[in-house]
Design a protein around this motif. Sequence first.
Motif, PDB file in Angstrom:
ATOM      1  N   ILE B  41       0.767  -0.957   0.190  1.00 30.73           N
ATOM      2  CA  ILE B  41       0.040   0.126  -0.384  1.00 30.73           C
ATOM      3  C   ILE B  41       1.225   1.185  -0.207  1.00 30.73           C
ATOM      4  O   ILE B  41       0.248   2.130  -0.474  1.00 30.73           O
ATOM      5  N   LYS B  42       2.122   1.232   0.574  1.00 26.91           N
ATOM      6  CA  LYS B  42       2.727   2.000   0.758  1.00 26.91           C
ATOM      7  C   LYS B  42       3.948   2.505  -0.320  1.00 26.91           C
ATOM      8  O   LYS B  42       3.550   3.923  -1.560  1.00 26.91           O
ATOM      9  N   LYS B  43       3.885   1.151  -1.053  1.00 28.63           N
ATOM     10  CA  LYS B  43       4.244   1.589  -2.615  1.00 28.63           C
ATOM     11  C   LYS B  43       2.925   2.681  -3.655  1.00 28.63           C
ATOM     12  O   LYS B  43       3.127   3.322  -4.784  1.00 28.63           O
ATOM     13  N   LEU B  44       2.133   1.029  -3.551  1.00 32.45           N
ATOM     14  CA  LEU B  44       0.971   1.962  -4.390  1.00 32.45           C
ATOM     15  C   LEU B  44       0.633   3.776  -4.381  1.00 32.45           C
ATOM     16  O   LEU B  44       0.774   4.345  -4.674  1.00 32.45           O
ATOM     17  N   GLN B  45       0.930   4.364  -3.133  1.00 31.91           N
ATOM     18  CA  GLN B  45       0.378   5.651  -3.154  1.00 31.91           C
ATOM     19  C   GLN B  45       2.203   6.104  -2.795  1.00 31.91           C
ATOM     20  O   GLN B  45       1.456   7.579  -4.032  1.00 31.91           O
ATOM     21  N   GLU B  46       3.156   5.793  -2.879  1.00 29.12           N
ATOM     22  CA  GLU B  46       3.976   6.439  -2.968  1.00 29.12           C
ATOM     23  C   GLU B  46       4.155   6.921  -5.230  1.00 29.12           C
ATOM     24  O   GLU B  46       4.690   7.738  -5.570  1.00 29.12           O
ATOM     25  N   ARG B  47       3.695   5.709  -5.843  1.00 35.08           N
ATOM     26  CA  ARG B  47       3.718   5.471  -7.135  1.00 35.08           C
ATOM     27  C   ARG B  47       2.269   6.120  -7.661  1.00 35.08           C
ATOM     28  O   ARG B  47       2.355   6.235  -8.716  1.00 35.08           O
ATOM     29  N   SER B  48       1.723   6.512  -6.382  1.00 34.57           N
ATOM     30  CA  SER B  48       0.274   7.513  -7.303  1.00 34.57           C
ATOM     31  C   SER B  48      -0.281   6.642  -8.298  1.00 34.57           C
ATOM     32  O   SER B  48      -1.307   7.180  -9.121  1.00 34.57           O
ATOM     33  N   PHE B  49      -0.842   5.416  -7.592  1.00 33.88           N
ATOM     34  CA  PHE B  49      -1.548   4.604  -8.015  1.00 33.88           C
ATOM     35  C   PHE B  49      -2.583   4.684  -7.042  1.00 33.88           C
ATOM     36  O   PHE B  49      -3.291   4.357  -8.417  1.00 33.88           O
ATOM     37  N   ILE B  50      -3.023   5.003  -6.179  1.00 41.29           N
ATOM     38  CA  ILE B  50      -3.429   5.599  -5.361  1.00 41.29           C
ATOM     39  C   ILE B  50      -3.748   6.950  -4.982  1.00 41.29           C
ATOM     40  O   ILE B  50      -2.680   7.314  -5.260  1.00 41.29           O
ATOM     41  N   GLU B  51      -4.205   7.313  -6.089  1.00 46.93           N
ATOM     42  CA  GLU B  51      -4.771   9.039  -6.391  1.00 46.93           C
ATOM     43  C   GLU B  51      -5.179   9.936  -4.964  1.00 46.93           C
ATOM     44  O   GLU B  51      -4.422  10.773  -4.281  1.00 46.93           O
ATOM     45  N   LYS B  52      -5.904   9.630  -4.333  1.00 46.78           N
ATOM     46  CA  LYS B  52      -6.683   9.458  -2.716  1.00 46.78           C
ATOM     47  C   LYS B  52      -7.632   8.630  -2.474  1.00 46.78           C
ATOM     48  O   LYS B  52      -8.146   8.162  -3.405  1.00 46.78           O
ATOM     49  N   TYR B  53      -8.213   8.758  -1.670  1.00 50.66           N
ATOM     50  CA  TYR B  53      -9.036   8.085  -0.484  1.00 50.66           C
ATOM     51  C   TYR B  53     -10.274   9.099  -0.347  1.00 50.66           C
ATOM     52  O   TYR B  53     -10.134   9.989  -0.219  1.00 50.66           O
ATOM     53  N   THR B  54     -11.532   8.674  -0.476  1.00 52.53           N
ATOM     54  CA  THR B  54     -12.124   9.777  -0.750  1.00 52.53           C
ATOM     55  C   THR B  54     -13.400   8.561  -0.833  1.00 52.53           C
ATOM     56  O   THR B  54     -13.914   7.989  -0.126  1.00 52.53           O
ATOM     57  N   ILE B  55     -14.468   9.927  -0.141  1.00 53.33           N
ATOM     58  CA  ILE B  55     -16.573   9.443  -0.097  1.00 53.33           C
ATOM     59  C   ILE B  55     -17.291   8.903  -1.275  1.00 53.33           C
ATOM     60  O   ILE B  55     -16.950  10.592  -2.189  1.00 53.33           O
TER      61      ILE B  55
END
Lengths: 160, 160
Positions: B41-55
């Motif tokens: 998850i850390k890597k996915l966030q760092e590499r911007s595969f996850i752009e944002k957490y939202t509702i």
Amino acid sequence: MVQLDDLDRAILRLLKEDARLTISEIAERLNRPESTIHFRIKKLQERSFIEKYTIVLGEQLRPKTLAIVYVQAETPIIEDFLERYIQYLMKTLSLLPNVLAVARSDKDGVVAIIGGENGEQINKFVEETIQVMPTLKRVEVFPVNEFVKGDSLAGFLVSV
Amino acid sequence: MVQLDDLDRAILRLLKEDARLTISEIAERLNRPESTIHFRIKKLQERSFIEKYTIVLGEQLRPKTLAIVYVQAETPIIEDFLERYIQYLMKTLSLLPNVLAVARSDKDGVVAIIGGENGEQINKFVEETIQVMPTLKRVEVFPVNEFVKGDSLAGFLVSV
């Protein structure tokens, strides 16, 4: 209409920006006790004002370009046939991974948001998948280039 | 193309369904050590595969109905005027709260997703806000009724 006060709206806005914010972070930002924030979020969830917590996928995982496609069927003599045809068209489109959204548009139409590497690929897809279908009256493809609002739409819709 | 393996994809799918899942819940569901999930998850966030957490906002907060609107400007003799006109049109639309998304469509067009209480209200909005603008060549309104895919789009786009 909907009974939300300013605090509820402020909480929803913060969670829209970052759904990982903790209750104590939200409490601090809005200068309210944690117990209040906890209670409000609980209520917002229970009353389904918050439907879901989700992630938006980054650009590398999104289609490079989008188009909106509108398809209109010939109105046949047998009403029941039109209904089944539209249902079939929507079902077929919704199963394709590059089709991000599909909806009914009035009695005889379907709108879809379609992703692709570029405009040509989307046009080719429309020609080969949609235009070949019988009894279509109209097929329109509107390319979607830079967004001014609703930018991360594709990152929300795309599946992985 | 993109270097994601099955585990990365499985994690992204779970977070898309529920971004509140804890690392230990994800680890348990995917039968992997927590440290692995944490690192991924850390890597996915760092590499911007996850752009944002939202509702995603619930139905009570969404417009009851949507339409897709396509607007095409007359192509004027002066190229620069067209550009400024399109920019102005997009900016104006994007400031309106019932306009959920706005994008450029080729050189001379704009597409927008518009929300409203019902189809008549949206048509009235288009007539009063868009049709009145000068030098328009074409304005098309496609009602968006039941979704078959991409259902919660409005709950993602709408602001509160």
